[in-house]
Design an enzyme around this catalytic site. Structure first.
Site, PDB file in Angstrom:
ATOM      1  N   ARG A  12       0.823  -1.207   0.000  1.00  0.00           N
ATOM      2  CA  ARG A  12       0.000   0.000   0.000  1.00  0.00           C
ATOM      3  C   ARG A  12       0.861   1.263   0.000  1.00  0.00           C
ATOM      4  O   ARG A  12       0.647   2.173  -0.795  1.00  0.00           O
ATOM      5  CB  ARG A  12      -0.934  -0.019   1.214  1.00  0.00           C
ATOM      6  CG  ARG A  12      -2.008  -1.102   1.149  1.00  0.00           C
ATOM      7  CD  ARG A  12      -2.952  -0.989   2.328  1.00  0.00           C
ATOM      8  NE  ARG A  12      -2.266  -1.238   3.601  1.00  0.00           N
ATOM      9  CZ  ARG A  12      -2.166  -2.432   4.178  1.00  0.00           C
ATOM     10  NH1 ARG A  12      -2.675  -3.482   3.578  1.00  0.00           N
ATOM     11  NH2 ARG A  12      -1.547  -2.570   5.330  1.00  0.00           N
ATOM     12  N   HIS A 135      -5.856   3.430  13.834  1.00  0.00           N
ATOM     13  CA  HIS A 135      -5.475   3.036  12.483  1.00  0.00           C
ATOM     14  C   HIS A 135      -6.502   2.067  11.899  1.00  0.00           C
ATOM     15  O   HIS A 135      -7.358   1.526  12.609  1.00  0.00           O
ATOM     16  CB  HIS A 135      -4.095   2.367  12.467  1.00  0.00           C
ATOM     17  CG  HIS A 135      -2.959   3.334  12.598  1.00  0.00           C
ATOM     18  ND1 HIS A 135      -2.558   3.850  13.814  1.00  0.00           N
ATOM     19  CD2 HIS A 135      -2.131   3.881  11.668  1.00  0.00           C
ATOM     20  CE1 HIS A 135      -1.532   4.661  13.626  1.00  0.00           C
ATOM     21  NE2 HIS A 135      -1.248   4.702  12.337  1.00  0.00           N
ATOM     22  N   LYS A 139      -3.382  -2.807   9.678  1.00  0.00           N
ATOM     23  CA  LYS A 139      -2.049  -2.498  10.225  1.00  0.00           C
ATOM     24  C   LYS A 139      -1.620  -3.646  11.130  1.00  0.00           C
ATOM     25  O   LYS A 139      -2.373  -4.078  12.002  1.00  0.00           O
ATOM     26  CB  LYS A 139      -2.084  -1.182  10.998  1.00  0.00           C
ATOM     27  CG  LYS A 139      -0.724  -0.734  11.512  1.00  0.00           C
ATOM     28  CD  LYS A 139      -0.806   0.664  12.103  1.00  0.00           C
ATOM     29  CE  LYS A 139       0.529   1.112  12.683  1.00  0.00           C
ATOM     30  NZ  LYS A 139       1.607   1.113  11.677  1.00  0.00           N
TER      31      LYS A 139
END
Length: 250
Positions: A12, A135, A139
């Protein structure tokens, strides 16, 4: 033109770096490497600066390989501890070039770096400080490297000011008080719809200060990544450098 290689190019963040390098008028994409490919094909003959965004289990090996091949490295992968950092320092001592550089940043967003800086300044004036990082659920590490760095900066500021431990009368919490980083409680939230966010809560009797930084998409990190690439290419930062504040006038 600065010749830039990207390690972790299909991830990403790596894909965003590839796009940012292609869009930069002073940079040329030299190589893209991803999982299963040998970073040793990146060397000083074809690359000036490599940007490494992979996973913690692979990052150290990638960085050591790049250093051994005479390439400056900008690292965005988190999960660095003192032992890993020391290995990078030793590798730089034996690097092909005397002025080689490795730069590691827990966060490349200008807003996050400033929040970290402001929190360290404010922490000496408050009795209590806690950190919350939020987040997306993809993650893989928690708490984030940014939150750990923030907590460490807060703790250092409090020690310098001669402050003792923060008040906390909790007897049992079942883990709900978060991870303690250098005496600072750090809480991690993983929630679909979020990207990267951090809140620092500072409290005294009768007052509260909240410092918050929000990165709504990965484009927010690219300004910092390109700044680091340019700084390493221009020289003046030999050895291991940590934190984007290295390049900011703070």
């Amino acid at each position: 033109m600065i010749r830039v290689a990207v390690v972790g190019a299909k991830g990403r963040m790596g894909a965003s770096v590839v796009q940012a390098v292609n869009d930069a008028s002073d940079m040329q994409l030299s190589h893209t490497i991803d999982h299963g490919q040998d970073p040793a094909q990146i060397n000083s003959g074809n690359t000036d600066v490599a940007v490494e965004f992979t996973i913690p289990s692979a990052s150290l090996s990638n960085v050591l390989t790049l250093v051994a091949h005479g390439v400056d490295v900008v690292v965005g992968t988190t999960g660095w501890d003192d032992d890993k950092l020391e290995q990078v320092r030793q590798a730089l001592v034996n690097a092909p070039r005397a002025d080689q550089s490795v730069f590691i940043a827990p966060n490349f967003a200008i807003s996050a770096v400033l929040a970290d800086h402001f929190a360290a300044q404010a922490a000496r004036y408050f009795e209590s400080v806690e950190v919350i990082e939020l987040h997306h659920p993809d993650k893989i590490d928690a708490p984030s490297g940014t939150a750990i760095h923030t907590a460490q900066a807060i703790a250092a500021s409090r020690r310098e000011a001669g402050l003792g431990p923060m008040p906390d009368g909790t007897v049992t919490d079942g883990g709900s008080r978060g991870q303690v980083v250098d005496g600072v409680h750090v809480h991690a939230v993983r929630l679909r719809g979020l990207n990267a966010h951090e809140e620092i809560l500072l409290g005294n009797a009768g007052e509260q200060l909240v410092i918050r930084a929000d990165s709504f998409d990965r484009g927010s990190f690219m300004q910092g990544v390109l700044l680091a690439v340019r700084k390493l290419h221009d020289g003046g930062y030999p050895g291991l450098n940590i934190g984007l504040d290295t390049f900011l006038d703070l």
